[in-house]
Design a protein around this motif. Structure first.
Motif, PDB file in Angstrom:
ATOM      1  N   LYS A  67       0.684  -1.152   0.074  1.00  0.00           N
ATOM      2  CA  LYS A  67      -0.178  -0.146   0.056  1.00  0.00           C
ATOM      3  C   LYS A  67       0.979   1.208  -0.065  1.00  0.00           C
ATOM      4  N   ASP A  68       0.250   2.178  -0.802  1.00  0.00           N
ATOM      5  CA  ASP A  68       1.052   3.466  -0.599  1.00  0.00           C
ATOM      6  C   ASP A  68       0.740   4.335   0.383  1.00  0.00           C
ATOM      7  N   VAL A  69       1.486   4.906   1.182  1.00  0.00           N
ATOM      8  CA  VAL A  69       0.727   5.558   2.500  1.00  0.00           C
ATOM      9  C   VAL A  69       1.627   6.803   2.601  1.00  0.00           C
ATOM     10  N   ARG A  70       1.279   7.836   3.432  1.00  0.00           N
ATOM     11  CA  ARG A  70       1.740   8.888   3.748  1.00  0.00           C
ATOM     12  C   ARG A  70       2.524   8.954   4.969  1.00  0.00           C
ATOM     13  N   ILE A  71       3.806   9.003   4.890  1.00  0.00           N
ATOM     14  CA  ILE A  71       4.778   9.139   6.376  1.00  0.00           C
ATOM     15  C   ILE A  71       5.215  10.492   6.609  1.00  0.00           C
ATOM     16  N   ARG A  72       4.679  10.767   7.752  1.00  0.00           N
ATOM     17  CA  ARG A  72       5.036  12.085   8.388  1.00  0.00           C
ATOM     18  C   ARG A  72       6.359  12.403   8.916  1.00  0.00           C
ATOM     19  N   ASN A  73       7.040  13.659   8.646  1.00  0.00           N
ATOM     20  CA  ASN A  73       8.281  13.702   9.160  1.00  0.00           C
ATOM     21  C   ASN A  73       7.811  14.191  10.637  1.00  0.00           C
ATOM     22  N   LEU A  74       8.338  13.385  11.698  1.00  0.00           N
ATOM     23  CA  LEU A  74       8.102  13.661  13.121  1.00  0.00           C
ATOM     24  C   LEU A  74       8.834  14.998  13.503  1.00  0.00           C
ATOM     25  N   ARG A  75       9.778  15.490  13.030  1.00  0.00           N
ATOM     26  CA  ARG A  75      10.373  16.858  13.118  1.00  0.00           C
ATOM     27  C   ARG A  75       9.673  17.899  13.046  1.00  0.00           C
ATOM     28  N   ASN A  76       8.472  17.698  12.294  1.00  0.00           N
ATOM     29  CA  ASN A  76       7.737  18.959  11.970  1.00  0.00           C
ATOM     30  C   ASN A  76       6.394  18.926  12.898  1.00  0.00           C
ATOM     31  N   LEU A  77       6.310  17.817  13.939  1.00  0.00           N
ATOM     32  CA  LEU A  77       5.175  17.912  14.698  1.00  0.00           C
ATOM     33  C   LEU A  77       5.244  19.204  15.710  1.00  0.00           C
ATOM     34  N   PRO A  78       4.134  19.751  16.029  1.00  0.00           N
ATOM     35  CA  PRO A  78       4.316  20.831  17.098  1.00  0.00           C
ATOM     36  C   PRO A  78       4.704  20.359  18.543  1.00  0.00           C
ATOM     37  N   PHE A  79       4.877  18.995  18.704  1.00  0.00           N
ATOM     38  CA  PHE A  79       5.327  18.288  19.644  1.00  0.00           C
ATOM     39  C   PHE A  79       6.008  17.086  19.361  1.00  0.00           C
ATOM     40  N   LEU A  80       7.077  16.686  20.305  1.00  0.00           N
ATOM     41  CA  LEU A  80       7.734  15.282  20.073  1.00  0.00           C
ATOM     42  C   LEU A  80       6.799  14.197  20.739  1.00  0.00           C
ATOM     43  N   PRO A  81       6.757  13.128  19.720  1.00  0.00           N
ATOM     44  CA  PRO A  81       6.011  11.985  20.115  1.00  0.00           C
ATOM     45  C   PRO A  81       6.827  11.227  21.542  1.00  0.00           C
ATOM     46  N   SER A  82       5.495  10.560  22.346  1.00  0.00           N
ATOM     47  CA  SER A  82       6.252  10.062  23.600  1.00  0.00           C
ATOM     48  C   SER A  82       5.889   8.359  23.569  1.00  0.00           C
ATOM     49  N   LEU A  83       6.667   7.806  24.368  1.00  0.00           N
ATOM     50  CA  LEU A  83       6.654   6.455  24.617  1.00  0.00           C
ATOM     51  C   LEU A  83       5.081   6.069  25.048  1.00  0.00           C
ATOM     52  N   ASP A  84       4.847   6.790  26.093  1.00  0.00           N
ATOM     53  CA  ASP A  84       3.455   6.479  26.608  1.00  0.00           C
ATOM     54  C   ASP A  84       2.312   6.992  25.804  1.00  0.00           C
ATOM     55  N   ILE A  85       2.387   7.703  24.768  1.00  0.00           N
ATOM     56  CA  ILE A  85       1.057   8.210  23.832  1.00  0.00           C
ATOM     57  C   ILE A  85       1.308   7.250  22.745  1.00  0.00           C
ATOM     58  N   GLU A  86       2.309   7.773  21.958  1.00  0.00           N
ATOM     59  CA  GLU A  86       2.342   7.435  20.521  1.00  0.00           C
ATOM     60  C   GLU A  86       3.007   6.008  20.318  1.00  0.00           C
ATOM     61  N   GLY A  87       3.973   5.606  21.327  1.00  0.00           N
ATOM     62  CA  GLY A  87       4.595   4.474  21.527  1.00  0.00           C
ATOM     63  C   GLY A  87       6.017   4.362  21.069  1.00  0.00           C
ATOM     64  N   PHE A  88       6.533   5.712  20.804  1.00  0.00           N
ATOM     65  CA  PHE A  88       7.978   5.915  20.434  1.00  0.00           C
ATOM     66  C   PHE A  88       8.108   7.013  20.692  1.00  0.00           C
ATOM     67  N   GLN A  89       9.748   7.751  20.755  1.00  0.00           N
ATOM     68  CA  GLN A  89      10.153   8.986  21.006  1.00  0.00           C
ATOM     69  C   GLN A  89      11.398   9.125  20.593  1.00  0.00           C
ATOM     70  N   LEU A  90      12.033  10.095  20.677  1.00  0.00           N
ATOM     71  CA  LEU A  90      13.378  10.525  20.272  1.00  0.00           C
ATOM     72  C   LEU A  90      14.029  10.971  21.537  1.00  0.00           C
ATOM     73  N   GLU A  91      15.446  10.476  21.595  1.00  0.00           N
ATOM     74  CA  GLU A  91      16.256  10.739  22.690  1.00  0.00           C
ATOM     75  C   GLU A  91      17.572  10.926  21.998  1.00  0.00           C
ATOM     76  N   LYS A  92      18.564  11.538  22.729  1.00  0.00           N
ATOM     77  CA  LYS A  92      20.003  11.894  22.421  1.00  0.00           C
ATOM     78  C   LYS A  92      20.666  10.882  23.205  1.00  0.00           C
ATOM     79  N   LEU A  93      21.523  10.069  22.583  1.00  0.00           N
ATOM     80  CA  LEU A  93      22.482   9.156  23.134  1.00  0.00           C
ATOM     81  C   LEU A  93      23.869   9.161  22.285  1.00  0.00           C
ATOM     82  N   VAL A  94      24.860   9.682  23.057  1.00  0.00           N
ATOM     83  CA  VAL A  94      26.057   9.933  22.701  1.00  0.00           C
ATOM     84  C   VAL A  94      26.865   8.599  22.862  1.00  0.00           C
ATOM     85  N   VAL A  95      27.618   8.086  21.820  1.00  0.00           N
ATOM     86  CA  VAL A  95      28.226   6.753  21.712  1.00  0.00           C
ATOM     87  C   VAL A  95      29.634   6.944  21.479  1.00  0.00           C
TER      88      VAL A  95
END
Length: 259
Positions: free
Chosen positions: A73-101
């Motif tokens: 199926k062809d679907v629209r995939i949104r760039n989460l960097r443009n959301l007015p807020f960042l997604p979170s683990l307890d709402i959308e099920g994923f989130q962004l974090e910094k991890l320096v390795v």
């Protein structure tokens, strides 16, 4: 960070904040939303259980590698960097974090465990408020999801084109008992979750980026139990039926940020 629901997302600690978007924005980008093909699985006839014999190709006279049929199926995939807020683990099920390795030899499993595992454990503790974190596995994925002719390819270590969930409600508990057999009964008396952490091996991800579905857009009937037959064991994952309500996201130019 992508959560696999061994418990409903709503039962995870609610201390995760949406307020730190600016600290995770690597640079301002254009819209970045894309249309892309997503591979769904079709329910087998007569509700037959899906199976997939891992790393086994079909051979003349031998059993089939899978009974799964798919639909693209062809679907629209949104760039989460443009959301007015960042997604979170307890709402959308994923989130962004910094991890320096630090520099890691990705071909050396023991070095990965010695260097990366403690950093990931600390990250998950900080992000979720978990009282205990147990890391048990890692997978390296390299290369493009498509051949030079544009056709989707599969294989060990390649990006997985089919929409899926790596653990089911049952196998989350099974895995806990396998890993911590002497403690499992006690540990299951309190909420627990299987959490996956994804990051680039180096540079930024511009080919075959990880796409995620907002957990709120998924219906329980969308999940298909999928039996995975390995040479040494049998496991279960969820394949996914098509649902036009699914809302897809990805992080454009994923670099130092971890999912």
């Amino acid at each position: 960070m992508a959560a696999v629901d061994t418990l409903p997302i709503s039962e995870l600690p609610s201390s995760i904040s949406r307020a730190h978007k600016d600290s995770l924005r690597e640079e301002k980008r254009d819209n970045g939303d894309v249309n892309a093909e997503v591979v769904y699985t079709i329910q087998p006839p007569s509700n037959e259980e899906l199976f997939f014999r891992v790393y086994q190709g079909e051979q003349a006279g031998g059993p089939p590698a899978t009974n799964a049929e798919t639909v693209t199926k062809d679907v629209r995939i949104r760039n989460l960097r443009n959301l007015p807020f960042l997604p979170s683990l307890d709402i959308e099920g994923f989130q962004l974090e910094k991890l320096v390795v630090p520099e890691v030899d990705w071909a050396d499993d023991e070095q990965i465990k010695a260097v990366l595992y403690p950093l990931v454990e600390s990250l998950i503790r900080k992000t979720t408020g978990a009282s205990r974190v147990h890391l048990f596995d890692h997978t390296l994925r390299k290369g493009s999801m498509r051949n030079s002719d544009g056709h989707v390819r599969g294989g060990r270590g390649q990006p997985v084109p089919r929409l899926h969930v790596d653990y089911t409600l049952r196998t989350g508990h099974t895995r806990l008992k396998e890993l911590l057999p002497d403690e499992a009964d006690q540990l299951t008396k309190t909420p627990f979750a299987v959490i996956q952490v994804w990051r680039p091996l180096k540079g930024t991800v511009d080919d075959s980026p990880l796409a995620m579905v907002d957990a709120r857009s998924v219906h329980p009937d969308d999940f298909l139990s999928n039996r995975l037959e390995f040479p040494e064991r049998t496991g279960y994952t969820y394949a996914m039926k098509h649902n036009p309500a699914h809302q897809f996201y990805y992080a454009e130019g994923l670099g130092r940020i971890t999912l």
